[in-house]
Design a protein around this motif. Structure first.
Motif, mmCIF file in Angstrom:
data_model
loop_
_atom_site.group_PDB
_atom_site.id
_atom_site.type_symbol
_atom_site.label_atom_id
_atom_site.label_comp_id
_atom_site.label_asym_id
_atom_site.label_seq_id
_atom_site.Cartn_x
_atom_site.Cartn_y
_atom_site.Cartn_z
ATOM 1 N N GLY A 154 -2.967 11.758 0.776
ATOM 2 C CA GLY A 154 -4.060 10.896 1.227
ATOM 3 C C GLY A 154 -4.530 11.330 2.600
ATOM 4 N N TRP A 200 -0.159 -2.495 4.772
ATOM 5 C CA TRP A 200 -1.593 -2.599 4.484
ATOM 6 C C TRP A 200 -2.023 -4.050 4.360
ATOM 7 N N GLN A 218 -11.138 7.695 2.963
ATOM 8 C CA GLN A 218 -9.992 8.543 2.650
ATOM 9 C C GLN A 218 -10.391 9.487 1.526
ATOM 10 N N ALA A 268 0.749 14.148 -4.736
ATOM 11 C CA ALA A 268 -0.389 13.345 -4.285
ATOM 12 C C ALA A 268 -0.454 13.415 -2.774
ATOM 13 N N GLU A 320 -8.127 10.989 -1.465
ATOM 14 C CA GLU A 320 -6.827 11.066 -2.118
ATOM 15 C C GLU A 320 -6.814 12.330 -2.970
ATOM 16 N N HIS A 352 -6.387 1.531 0.346
ATOM 17 C CA HIS A 352 -6.267 2.990 0.303
ATOM 18 C C HIS A 352 -6.856 3.477 -1.013
ATOM 19 N N ARG A 365 -9.204 -2.423 5.773
ATOM 20 C CA ARG A 365 -7.965 -3.050 6.250
ATOM 21 C C ARG A 365 -8.286 -4.140 7.248
ATOM 22 N N GLY A 370 -0.586 11.814 4.642
ATOM 23 C CA GLY A 370 0.648 11.413 3.992
ATOM 24 C C GLY A 370 0.618 12.017 2.601
HETATM 25 N N1 DAH Z 1 -2.148 5.671 0.616
HETATM 26 C C1 DAH Z 1 -1.537 6.076 1.866
HETATM 27 C C2 DAH Z 1 -2.154 5.293 3.017
HETATM 28 O O1 DAH Z 1 -3.252 4.881 2.915
HETATM 29 C C3 DAH Z 1 -1.720 7.539 2.099
HETATM 30 C C4 DAH Z 1 -0.945 8.343 1.108
HETATM 31 C C5 DAH Z 1 0.349 8.693 1.358
HETATM 32 C C6 DAH Z 1 -1.541 8.749 -0.070
HETATM 33 C C7 DAH Z 1 1.084 9.424 0.456
HETATM 34 C C8 DAH Z 1 -0.807 9.475 -0.999
HETATM 35 C C9 DAH Z 1 0.509 9.818 -0.708
HETATM 36 O O2 DAH Z 1 -1.321 9.877 -2.155
HETATM 37 O O3 DAH Z 1 1.211 10.572 -1.609
HETATM 38 O O4 DAH Z 1 -1.522 5.117 4.008
#
Ligand code: DAH
Length: 340
Positions: A310, A156, A211, A308, A213, A170, A197, A285
C-alpha cells in the motif's frame, strides 16, 4: 372658450413634438391629460358655461382629448423604439472581436502522480482495478483478518455512514473484491483511490488522501518477488540508482509484513531534514497476503500465494516537489495548483 380649446390643442401638440425622452413624456402627460392636467380642468369648467354653449364646448374638448391621447400613445411608442435602438447600439457586442481567452486547465498534481504510478506498474503487467470509496465494515476490516474488536482496528479511525458502512480507511478492501471477482485466475492489479480517516488535519496528515494498493496472487509468489517489484518501482519513479531497505512490520492482512524504505532522494542516504537524518524514506507497507485473506478472496492458501503493498500518493509528490504541507493538495488554491 372654443378658441381656448383650440389653443390648448396646438400648444400641447407642439410641446409633445419637443418631448425627447420618457421622463419628459410623463411630465407632458401630467401637465395636459392627468386629473389635474389643463385639459381635464377645462372639461370640469363646463358647468360655468351657458346651457347653449355647453354641447359645442363639450364636443370640441372631447375631440381634443381623444386627439391628444392618440398623439401621446404614438409619441410614447416612437420613444420606446428609439430608446431601445439607442440602448442596443450603445451596448452592442462586436461579434468580430476575439474572445477573452480561457486559460487551458491541466491535471491536478495528484492525478499526474497517479498516472506516473499507473504507467510504471502497467509496464510490469499490473492492471488498474477500481473499488468503491464507501465500504462495508466487513470489507474494510473483517475480511482483512480484523474481526470486530480486533485491536488493530485502532490504527484506522474512520467516518461511519452507519453501523456497518463506512468510508474506507485504506485501499486494501479492494483486495477482497478483486479476488472474489477474478478467482480462480492469477491476479496482478493495482487499486488506486481515495481513503478517509478521522484525523486531525495538520501539515502532515489530511483526512482524505490517496493510496495505490498492489496485489499479486499466483502460484509460487514469494517475498523476493515483492521486494523486486518495489525496487523496480522506486527506480523507475526516482532514478535507477535507488536502493530499497526492508524492515519487518505488522499488518493483520499480511504474514509476514514489512515496511519498505528507499534511500533519501535529497541527500542520497547521507541524512537531511527531509529524511529526518536517517538517510531513508518510507515508501509503503507490504507483505505476503495472509492465508485467511487469500481464503476470504476464494483462493486456497495451500495452492496459492501472493504479495500486497500500500503506497501513499501525496507523500512521493511532496518529496519530489519539496511541498511541506499536505493541506495544499486539496485546498483549491490556484496559486499552488498552477505550479505543477
Ligand atoms: N492498508 C495499509 C494502510 O493503509 C497499507 C498496507 C500495508 C497495504 C500492507 C497493504 C499491505 O496491502 O500489504 O496502512
Amino acid at each position: 372658450m372654443l378658441d381656448q380649446v383650440k389653443q390648448l390643442e396646438e400648444e400641447a401638440l407642439a410641446a409633445l413634438e419637443a418631448v425627447e425622452h420618457s421622463e419628459a413624456l410623463s411630465e407632458w402627460n401630467r401637465r395636459y391629460l392627468s386629473k389635474k392636467g389643463t385639459l381635464t380642468q377645462m372639461l370640469h369648467s363646463v358647468g360655468q358655461l351657458s346651457k347653449e354653449d355647453r354641447p359645442a364646448f363639450g364636443q370640441a374638448a372631447n375631440k381634443v382629448k381623444v386627439a391628444l391621447e392618440a398623439a401621446y400613445e404614438a409619441r410614447a411608442e416612437a420613444l420606446r423604439r428609439s430608446e431601445m435602438t439607442r440602448e442596443l447600439e450603445s451596448g452592442a457586442v462586436d461579434v468580430t472581436l476575439p474572445g477573452r481567452p480561457v486559460g487551458p486547465g491541466h491535471l491536478h498534481i495528484t492525478t499526474q502522480t497517479l498516472r506516473q504510478i499507473y504507467a510504471i506498474f502497467a509496464e510490469m503487467g499490473f492492471q488498474v482495478y477500481e473499488s468503491p470509496d464507501v465500504e462495508t465494515d466487513e470489507m474494510n476490516f473483517g475480511l482483512l483478518n480484523m474481526p470486530p474488536h480486533h485491536p488493530a482496528r485502532d490504527m484506522w479511525d474512520t467516518f461511519w455512514i452507519s453501523d456497518q458502512v463506512l468510508l474506507r480507511t485504506h485501499t486494501s478492501p479492494g483486495q477482497i473484491r478483486v479476488m472474489r471477482e477474478r478467482h480462480p485466475d492469477p491476479i496482478r492489479v493495482i487499486l488506486p483511490g481515495k481513503c478517509y480517516r478521522y484525523e486531525q488535519i495538520t501539515a502532515r496528515s489530511e483526512h482524505q488522501f490517496y493510496q495505490v494498493e498492489g496485489l499479486a496472487v499466483g502460484h509460487g509468489i514469494r517475498m523476493t518477488d515483492l521486494i523486486g517489484t518495489l525496487t523496480e518501482f522506486a527506480r523507475r519513479l526516482y532514478g535507477p540508482e535507488r536502493r530499497i531497505r526492508i524492515r519487518s512490520s505488522y499488518f493483520p492482512f499480511t504474514e509476514p509484513s514489512i515496511e519498505a524504505d528507499m534511500d533519501c532522494i535529497l541527500c542520497r542516504g547521507e541524512g537531511c531534514r527531509v529524511c529526518r537524518h536517517s538517510g531513508w524514506l518510507e515508501i509503503c507497507g507490504a507483505g505476503m497476503v495472509h492465508p485467511v485473506v487469500l481464503q476470504n478472496g476464494g483462493y486456497n492458501p495451500e495452492e496459492w500465494s501472493g504479495f500486497a503493498f500500500g503506497l501513499g500518493v501525496e507523500r512521493p509528490a511532496m518529496l519530489k516537489y519539496d511541498i511541506d504541507d499536505i493541506r495544499l493538495f486539496y485546498g483549491n488554491d490556484l496559486r499552488f495548483l498552477r505550479q505543477f
